[in-house]
Design a protein around this motif. Structure first.
Motif, short mmCIF file in Angstrom:
data_model
loop_
_atom_site.label_atom_id
_atom_site.label_comp_id
_atom_site.label_asym_id
_atom_site.label_seq_id
_atom_site.Cartn_x
_atom_site.Cartn_y
_atom_site.Cartn_z
N ASN A 69 15.50 -2.76 -2.93
CA ASN A 69 16.68 -1.92 -2.74
C ASN A 69 16.44 -0.82 -1.72
N PHE A 70 15.16 -0.51 -1.47
CA PHE A 70 14.82 0.56 -0.54
C PHE A 70 14.45 0.04 0.85
N THR A 71 14.46 -1.29 1.02
CA THR A 71 14.15 -1.86 2.33
C THR A 71 15.33 -1.64 3.27
N GLU A 72 15.04 -1.11 4.45
CA GLU A 72 16.10 -0.86 5.43
C GLU A 72 15.54 -1.03 6.84
N ASN A 73 16.41 -1.30 7.76
CA ASN A 73 15.99 -1.48 9.15
C ASN A 73 15.44 -0.16 9.71
N VAL B 9 13.13 -3.63 12.58
CA VAL B 9 12.57 -4.55 11.59
C VAL B 9 12.92 -4.07 10.18
N PRO B 10 12.95 -4.99 9.19
CA PRO B 10 13.16 -4.57 7.80
C PRO B 10 11.91 -3.84 7.30
N MET B 11 12.03 -2.56 7.06
CA MET B 11 10.90 -1.74 6.64
C MET B 11 10.94 -1.55 5.13
N MET B 12 9.88 -2.02 4.44
CA MET B 12 9.79 -1.90 2.99
C MET B 12 9.29 -0.50 2.63
N PHE B 13 9.57 -0.09 1.41
CA PHE B 13 9.17 1.26 0.97
C PHE B 13 8.67 1.23 -0.47
N VAL B 14 7.59 1.99 -0.70
CA VAL B 14 7.11 2.19 -2.07
C VAL B 14 6.40 3.54 -2.13
N GLU B 15 6.52 4.21 -3.25
CA GLU B 15 5.84 5.49 -3.46
C GLU B 15 5.00 5.39 -4.72
N ASP B 16 3.70 5.61 -4.58
CA ASP B 16 2.79 5.52 -5.72
C ASP B 16 1.42 6.02 -5.27
N LYS B 17 0.42 5.82 -6.12
CA LYS B 17 -0.94 6.18 -5.77
C LYS B 17 -1.66 4.96 -5.19
N PHE B 18 -2.23 5.15 -4.00
CA PHE B 18 -2.93 4.07 -3.30
C PHE B 18 -4.27 4.59 -2.79
N TYR B 19 -5.17 3.65 -2.54
CA TYR B 19 -6.47 4.01 -1.96
C TYR B 19 -6.40 3.93 -0.44
N MET B 20 -6.93 4.96 0.22
CA MET B 20 -6.95 4.96 1.67
C MET B 20 -8.12 5.80 2.16
N VAL B 21 -8.42 5.65 3.44
CA VAL B 21 -9.51 6.41 4.05
C VAL B 21 -9.18 6.59 5.53
N GLU B 22 -9.62 7.68 6.08
CA GLU B 22 -9.43 7.92 7.51
C GLU B 22 -10.75 7.74 8.24
N ASP B 23 -10.72 6.92 9.26
CA ASP B 23 -11.90 6.71 10.09
C ASP B 23 -11.68 7.51 11.37
N GLU B 24 -12.13 8.75 11.35
CA GLU B 24 -11.89 9.64 12.49
C GLU B 24 -12.59 9.19 13.77
N PRO B 25 -13.87 8.77 13.71
CA PRO B 25 -14.52 8.30 14.94
C PRO B 25 -13.78 7.11 15.57
N LEU B 26 -13.25 6.23 14.72
CA LEU B 26 -12.55 5.05 15.23
C LEU B 26 -11.15 5.41 15.72
N GLY B 27 -10.56 6.44 15.11
CA GLY B 27 -9.19 6.81 15.47
C GLY B 27 -8.17 5.95 14.76
N ARG C 271 5.46 2.86 4.02
CA ARG C 271 6.53 2.09 4.68
C ARG C 271 5.85 1.02 5.53
N MET C 272 6.22 -0.21 5.26
CA MET C 272 5.55 -1.35 5.89
C MET C 272 6.57 -2.42 6.26
N PRO C 273 6.46 -3.00 7.44
CA PRO C 273 7.44 -4.03 7.83
C PRO C 273 7.25 -5.32 7.05
#
Length: 404
Positions: free
Chosen positions: A211-215, A228-246, A298-300
């Motif tokens: 219901n939250f997917t929108e162009n 593009v149809p962009m999907m949406f979700v809000e929750d807790k996810f695992y992520m990391v930033e690789d600063e040297p890689l950018g 938000r992910m296509p």
């Protein structure tokens, strides 16, 4: 592609190798499937970079399908051909004189570990299709059955139409209709086809709400955008930033122990330069340093299909003799005049609000964490991997999610 005197065709389901007749480091004695997965990651990225050199479009392939196919071919090869396969597939450290079956056993253990969870929708299969009256070494057949659970089939290749249908029906059935046609023609001199298939279907642990997917706008580059149809979700996810890689890395888990890693280059970063840096050590650093955060993701939604003529790519990686009259496939058949004419690879992936379906070969990119939102609105990489074994199942690059 035309070859004189074609004698054999080997198809690695999504990866397909053709045999034809021409005119004429430190070791790992206690290697584990984690070691194998680690080496296969670097092979996957080496292959990715070669594919990327050919075009700037979307990419998807299965490094596990390709490497499994060549692991089987290793048992048929000898001499320089055997050594080149080991080197290109990054398997040299597993070659043991006193343990000649170590490599196929590791692939067998990996497959058994992945399939141990009966509820996981991840299946890999192998089949050998042999022309009537063409003699394949019994040892090779037995090893294929023992280590790869291969189905051995004898076909009347003279009946081209029925043989093509039988082979395509096998691939279609093993990939749940996602790869309806593996081959369209069969050379009159074809003697053998080796097919390897992989099929994955995963449901997100935290699904996107349709219901939250929108162009929304996706930036292909600094000058071109698509809606593009962009999907949406809000929750807790695992992520990391690789600063040297950018770049940022985001983990999107499926149920039952498989996840997709999204690698999202920072805005204005050159994704080609980033791809040149990615290796197995970096991948494991990402998965080891992921931290949980509350995010808006938000992910296509996208669907991609690709096929590759790997016999045009593998020689650039050092696998040359296999495609010439220098090929040594004497463990496959007493017929000494054999070589590989084609290596075909086909892959399909569908990503939507519910989950992902991928057949043959697929790659998933990862993104990192830091901000409260993770908006995938520019080219990204994706890696689908089995968490326990860290085996890469599919690898890919999305440049334009609006294109199939």
């Amino acid at each position: 592609m035309v070859f004189n005197g074609i004698k054999m065709l080997v198809v690695f389901a999504l990866t397909c190798i053709c045999f034809i007749v021409p005119v004429h480091q430190s070791l790992l004695p206690n290697a584990t499937i984690l070691d194998l997965s680690y080496k296969n990651m670097d092979f996957a990225m080496n292959l990715y970079r070669k594919i990327a050199n050919y075009h700037d479009k979307n990419i998807i392939f299965s490094p596990l399908s390709v490497s499994t196919s060549f692991a089987a071919l290793l048992m048929a090869s000898d001499g320089i051909t055997h050594q080149e396969i080991l080197k290109v597939c990054n398997l040299e450290q597993f070659e043991m004189v006193d343990q000649p079956q170590l490599i196929p056993r590791l692939f067998q253990d990996l497959q058994e570990n992945i399939s141990r969870n009966g509820s996981l929708q991840l299946e890999q299969s192998m089949a050998l299709f042999i022309r009537q009256r063409f003699e394949v070494e019994r040892t090779f057949q037995d090893n294929l059955k023992n280590f790869f659970q291969a189905d051995i089939n004898v076909l009347d290749f003279g009946n081209t139409k029925d043989s093509i249908k039988t082979i395509n029906d096998y691939v279609r059935q093993k990939t749940a209709d996602k790869v309806p046609e593996m081959i369209s023609t069969l050379n009159a001199m074809t003697k053998l086809l080796l097919i390897n298939t992989i099929f994955f279907q995963g449901v997100w642990q935290i699904p996107f709400n349709p219901n939250f997917t929108e162009n929304a706008t996706f930036h292909i580059d600094n000058y071109n955008t698509v809606q593009v149809p962009m999907m949406f979700v809000e929750d807790k996810f695992y992520m990391v930033e690789d600063e040297p890689l950018g770049a940022r890395v985001l983990k999107l888990p499926y149920k039952e122990g498989v996840s997709m890693l999204i690698l999202l280059p920072n805005e204005n970063a050159d994704y080609n330069k980033i791809a040149d840096e990615i290796n197995a050590t970096m991948f494991l650093n990402w998965t080891s340093n992921l931290e949980k955060r509350k995010l808006e993701v938000r992910m296509p939604r996208f669907h991609m299909e690709q096929d590759y003529l790997l016999h045009n790519i593998l020689p650039d990686m050092g696998l040359t003799s296999l495609f010439t009259n220098l090929a040594n496939l004497t463990k496959l058949s007493k017929d000494e005049d054999l070589m590989v004419s084609e290596v075909l690879h086909k892959a399909v992936i569908e990503v939507d609000e519910v989950g992902t379906t991928a057949a043959a070969a697929t790659a998933v990119e990862v993104t990192r964490y830091s901000s409260m939102s993770f908006i995938i609105n520019r080219p990204f990489f994706f890696f689908i991997y089995h968490e326990e074994t860290e085996a890469l199942l599919f690898v890919g690059r999305v440049i334009d999610p609006s294109r199939n």
